[in-house]
Each structure stands twice: as structure tokens, then as C-alpha cells.
Design an enzyme around this catalytic site. Structure first.
Site, PDB file in Angstrom:
ATOM      1  N   THR A   1       0.878  -1.183   0.000  1.00  0.00           N
ATOM      2  CA  THR A   1       0.000   0.000   0.000  1.00  0.00           C
ATOM      3  C   THR A   1       0.908   1.223   0.000  1.00  0.00           C
ATOM      4  OG1 THR A   1      -1.593  -1.239   1.328  1.00  0.00           O
ATOM      5  CG2 THR A   1      -1.926   1.133   1.147  1.00  0.00           C
TER       6      THR A   1
ATOM      7  N   LYS B   1      -7.346   1.373  -2.794  1.00  0.00           N
ATOM      8  CA  LYS B   1      -6.922   0.720  -1.542  1.00  0.00           C
ATOM      9  C   LYS B   1      -6.959   1.710  -0.369  1.00  0.00           C
ATOM     10  CE  LYS B   1      -4.852  -1.850   1.489  1.00  0.00           C
ATOM     11  NZ  LYS B   1      -5.667  -2.738   2.299  1.00  0.00           N
TER      12      LYS B   1
ATOM     13  N   LYS C   1       0.233   5.262   8.524  1.00  0.00           N
ATOM     14  CA  LYS C   1       0.802   5.562   7.197  1.00  0.00           C
ATOM     15  C   LYS C   1      -0.309   5.668   6.148  1.00  0.00           C
ATOM     16  CE  LYS C   1       1.757   1.991   4.899  1.00  0.00           C
ATOM     17  NZ  LYS C   1       1.148   1.101   3.903  1.00  0.00           N
TER      18      LYS C   1
HETATM   19  P1  NAP Z   1       5.362  -5.993   7.834  1.00  0.00           P
HETATM   20  O1  NAP Z   1       5.040  -7.312   8.409  1.00  0.00           O
HETATM   21  O2  NAP Z   1       5.753  -4.874   8.742  1.00  0.00           O
HETATM   22  O3  NAP Z   1       6.524  -6.206   6.731  1.00  0.00           O
HETATM   23  C1  NAP Z   1       7.153  -5.091   6.150  1.00  0.00           C
HETATM   24  C2  NAP Z   1       8.177  -5.557   5.135  1.00  0.00           C
HETATM   25  O4  NAP Z   1       8.856  -4.374   4.614  1.00  0.00           O
HETATM   26  C3  NAP Z   1       9.274  -6.479   5.707  1.00  0.00           C
HETATM   27  O5  NAP Z   1       9.681  -7.367   4.704  1.00  0.00           O
HETATM   28  C4  NAP Z   1      10.379  -5.465   6.033  1.00  0.00           C
HETATM   29  O6  NAP Z   1      11.665  -6.039   6.090  1.00  0.00           O
HETATM   30  C5  NAP Z   1      10.272  -4.564   4.817  1.00  0.00           C
HETATM   31  N1  NAP Z   1      10.929  -3.268   5.030  1.00  0.00           N
HETATM   32  C6  NAP Z   1      10.546  -2.281   5.887  1.00  0.00           C
HETATM   33  N2  NAP Z   1      11.408  -1.231   5.787  1.00  0.00           N
HETATM   34  C7  NAP Z   1      12.338  -1.581   4.854  1.00  0.00           C
HETATM   35  C8  NAP Z   1      13.470  -0.916   4.304  1.00  0.00           C
HETATM   36  N3  NAP Z   1      13.829   0.319   4.674  1.00  0.00           N
HETATM   37  N4  NAP Z   1      14.198  -1.575   3.374  1.00  0.00           N
HETATM   38  C9  NAP Z   1      13.853  -2.831   2.981  1.00  0.00           C
HETATM   39  N5  NAP Z   1      12.789  -3.509   3.452  1.00  0.00           N
HETATM   40  C10 NAP Z   1      12.032  -2.884   4.377  1.00  0.00           C
HETATM   41  O7  NAP Z   1       4.151  -5.406   6.961  1.00  0.00           O
HETATM   42  P2  NAP Z   1       2.930  -6.223   6.299  1.00  0.00           P
HETATM   43  O8  NAP Z   1       1.823  -6.283   7.278  1.00  0.00           O
HETATM   44  O9  NAP Z   1       3.460  -7.438   5.623  1.00  0.00           O
HETATM   45  O10 NAP Z   1       2.475  -5.147   5.186  1.00  0.00           O
HETATM   46  C11 NAP Z   1       3.143  -5.030   3.930  1.00  0.00           C
HETATM   47  C12 NAP Z   1       2.334  -4.079   3.044  1.00  0.00           C
HETATM   48  O11 NAP Z   1       1.016  -4.622   2.854  1.00  0.00           O
HETATM   49  C13 NAP Z   1       2.133  -2.684   3.651  1.00  0.00           C
HETATM   50  O12 NAP Z   1       2.172  -1.716   2.623  1.00  0.00           O
HETATM   51  C14 NAP Z   1       0.742  -2.768   4.265  1.00  0.00           C
HETATM   52  O13 NAP Z   1       0.127  -1.483   4.352  1.00  0.00           O
HETATM   53  C15 NAP Z   1       0.042  -3.684   3.279  1.00  0.00           C
HETATM   54  N6  NAP Z   1      -1.096  -4.471   3.807  1.00  0.00           N
HETATM   55  C16 NAP Z   1      -1.030  -5.083   5.029  1.00  0.00           C
HETATM   56  C17 NAP Z   1      -2.117  -5.822   5.500  1.00  0.00           C
HETATM   57  C18 NAP Z   1      -2.100  -6.490   6.861  1.00  0.00           C
HETATM   58  O14 NAP Z   1      -3.182  -6.834   7.385  1.00  0.00           O
HETATM   59  N7  NAP Z   1      -0.951  -6.722   7.466  1.00  0.00           N
HETATM   60  C19 NAP Z   1      -3.273  -5.970   4.715  1.00  0.00           C
HETATM   61  C20 NAP Z   1      -3.309  -5.364   3.448  1.00  0.00           C
HETATM   62  C21 NAP Z   1      -2.209  -4.620   3.007  1.00  0.00           C
HETATM   63  P3  NAP Z   1      12.226  -6.631   7.497  1.00  0.00           P
HETATM   64  O15 NAP Z   1      11.624  -7.991   7.621  1.00  0.00           O
HETATM   65  O16 NAP Z   1      13.687  -6.629   7.317  1.00  0.00           O
HETATM   66  O17 NAP Z   1      11.766  -5.690   8.589  1.00  0.00           O
END
Ligand code: NAP
Length: 292
Positions: free
Chosen positions: A95, A171, A240
Site C-alpha cells: 500500500t 486501496k 501511514k
Molecule cells: P510488515 O510485516 O511490517 O513487513 C514489512 C516488510 O517491509 C518487511 O519485509 C520489512 O523487512 C520490509 N521493510 C521495511 N522497511 C524496509 C526498508 N527500509 N528496506 C527494505 N525492506 C524494508 O508489513 P505487512 O503487514 O506485511 O504489510 C506489507 C504491506 O502490505 C504494507 O504496505 C501494508 O500497508 C500492506 N497491507 C497489510 C495488510 C495487513 O493486514 N498486514 C493488509 C493489506 C495490506 P524486514 O523484515 O527486514 O523488517
């Protein structure tokens, strides 16, 4: 299909796992390499850099926290852009902001690379079950190329036009509405509880009558159970999204007074409860404000 997959957080790891189950050849990269271990055990190839994950692949998928994480992975000598072949497709499932999606569309096209956005609705459990709703923005040929990925990851694809950024706007609108639903349920539950009606009973009446939708069932249960940790969708990521929705609202000159209230409740919740709470934890803040 030979796929590169970058970003193995809560959502990314689950989607990459489903791509492996669907027998695609998946090369993975994550900033913290340890998170790739179980996928490598399940047959994924580990790349040393984002460039290596992208190189020689028909499509590379990114599922990262936010715009700056995506930029960090895309740029530089070892970045995705340096590795992606001409004619190959980058599918951005994170997102991200509308402005970033527009900038990346230009950047990829100027290098003869293809780019589309495919953000998703559904939490990590839905991702693990291959039940996400995918919002696809991009050239129809690109959406078709990515179809095997979408079939492994989701239950339905909504194509919203040729402009990749349109998918991100949809989204962000959706997440604004989800948090509005959480806010209104938490306020109603606080009112009911102070008046002596159990919140579980209120939820049963509402979801059994006029509010029979997944968002009310699922988040309603979380509010009733008070289960805000571990976070499926962490409050800072929700913050965010409210910020990105606000940026689009400002650009497009759309007043969204409710958005400001949601943002402040998220901020208050993070300040008091910490960064690790789920975004539905605004229910705690609302209950406390109501004296519970
Ligand atoms: P998450 O568990 O916090 O994972 C974030 C990912 O981004 C990890 O792979 C992290 O790497 C990486 N990352 C963060 N900062 C970085 C940087 N500076 N350089 C390289 N990699 C970096 O988040 P998530 O829940 O999977 O969400 C991922 C996306 O999907 C987001 O945009 C979120 O808004 C969207 N989303 C989430 C959900 C939900 O329910 N969780 C639902 C729909 C959409 P590390 O492992 O090294 O920290």
C-alpha cells in the site's frame, strides 16, 4: 513462471508461500534474511540482493511496508530497477501513495520495464489462505501476465483501469472505510457497555441484522475479545495509510474531516500502547475516553 519476490513480512511471506505451493519458481529477498529461511526450506531460492531477485525473471513482486521501504529496495547498484530486464514486469503489492505509484510508472517505462500496482484487501490469515482481494491497476496485458500470481494469492481480482496508481487510490479509500467502521463500532460498544449492554450482545444484533459484512464480523470480534496483539496490521502502518489518504485528499481538494479524527485516534493509541499494537487497538483508546 519464474518470479522474484521482495518483502517477507506478515503479508509477503504468506503470499510467497502460496506461490511456491502453486509450483512457481520463486526467488526471494528480504532485508532481514532470517525471515526467508522457512521459504527456502520449502523450495524458494535465496537472492543476495534485490537486483539478483529481479534479474532474469518475467515478473518481480514487491510487498514492503511503505514508500520509503520500496524506494530503498528499488534504487542503487544492487536495487530491483538495476536487475529487472527490459520487458519484465514489476508488480507493486504494497500500500503506497498515489504519487509514488505515478513516479514509478514513469521510471520503469523510461527503462523499457513494465509496472503495475496490485494492493490487497485481507489480513495475513487471508493471505495465508490464498483469499486476498486484489485491486489491479495497469495495462491489461500486464494484469494478464500477473494472473498466475493473483490466482495463487487471492480469491478475486478487481481491475480498476490502466493507470497503476488508481489501484492505490482504491486501496487507500478502502482502508479509510475499514478504520471508520472500527471507530464507529468501538464508539457504539463503549456506549452500550456503559449502559449495561454487553458488547458481544450488541455485535450479535448488529451483524445479524443490518451490518452483516466481513469488516463488522471480523473487527467486531477483535473488539469484543480485546485481542490487539500480536498485530496482524500494525497501527503505524494504519497511520501511514491515513497519511497517504490525506495526501491524496489534499492534492484532489477533498475535505475529509473524519480522516483527521481517525489519524489522531491512531496516534493516541500508538503513543499510549506502543508501536506493536494492531490498528484496531483504537478501540482501547475509545473505551478509555468513555471512562471504561
Ligand atoms: P510488515 O510485516 O511490517 O513487513 C514489512 C516488510 O517491509 C518487511 O519485509 C520489512 O523487512 C520490509 N521493510 C521495511 N522497511 C524496509 C526498508 N527500509 N528496506 C527494505 N525492506 C524494508 O508489513 P505487512 O503487514 O506485511 O504489510 C506489507 C504491506 O502490505 C504494507 O504496505 C501494508 O500497508 C500492506 N497491507 C497489510 C495488510 C495487513 O493486514 N498486514 C493488509 C493489506 C495490506 P524486514 O523484515 O527486514 O523488517
Amino acid at each position: 513462471m519464474r518470479i522474484g519476490y521482495i518483502g517477507l513480512g506478515n503479508m509477503g511471506a504468506a503470499i510467497a508461500g502460496n506461490l511456491l505451493k502453486a509450483r512457481h519458481e520463486v526467488t526471494v529477498w528480504n532485508r532481514s534474511a532470517a525471515k526467508a529461511r522457512s521459504l527456502v526450506d520449502a523450495g524458494a531460492i535465496l537472492a543476495a540482493t534485490p537486483k539478483e531477485a529481479a534479474s532474469g525473471k518475467g515478473a518481480v513482486i514487491t510487498m514492503l511496508a511503505d514508500d520509503s521501504a520500496l524506494d530503498a529496495v528499488l534504487t542503487g547498484e544492487t536495487g530491483l530497477i538495476a536487475g529487472l530486464d527490459k520487458g519484465a514486469l514489476h508488480v507493486s503489492m504494497s500500500t503506497i501513495s498515489v504519487a509514488t505509484a505515478e513516479r514509478l510508472t514513469e521510471e520503469h517505462h523510461s527503462r523499457g520495464q513494465r509496472f503495475m500496482c496490485a494492493p490487497v484487501f485481507g489480513r495475513p490469515e487471508a493471505a495465508a489462505a490464498g483469499k486476498l482481494f486484489i485491486v489491479a491497476g495497469g495495462d491489461p496485458a500486464d494484469i494478464e501476465l500477473a494472473d498466475p500470481v493473483f490466482r495463487a494469492a487471492g480469491q478475486r481480482v478487481f481491475a480498476v483501469g490502466k493507470k497503476p496508481s488508481a489501484a492505490n487510490l482504491v486501496k487507500l479509500c478502502g482502508n479509510f472505510m475499514i478504520l471508520s467502521a472500527i471507530e464507529s463500532m468501538a464508539e457504539a460498544m463503549t456506549l452500550a457497555e456503559k449502559g449495561g449492554v454487553q458488547k458481544a450482545q450488541l455485535l450479535e444484533v448488529l451483524t445479524g441484522s443490518l451490518f452483516d459484512a466481513p469488516v463488522f464480523h471480523n473487527y467486531g470480534k477483535t473488539l469484543v475479545d480485546g485481542r490487539f496483539r500480536p498485530a496482524g496490521f500494525a497501527a503505524p502502518l494504519g497511520l501511514k495509510d491515513m497519511r497517504l489518504a490525506g495526501q491524496s485528499a489534499e492534492t484532489l481538494r477533498v475535505p475529509m474531516p473524519l480522516l483527521g479524527l481517525l489519524r489522531d485516534h491512531l496516534l493516541q493509541t500508538i503513543a499510549v500502547e506502543g508501536e506493536d499494537i494492531d490498528w484496531s487497538g483504537i478501540g482501547l483508546t475509545i473505551a478509555k475516553n468513555g471512562g471504561l
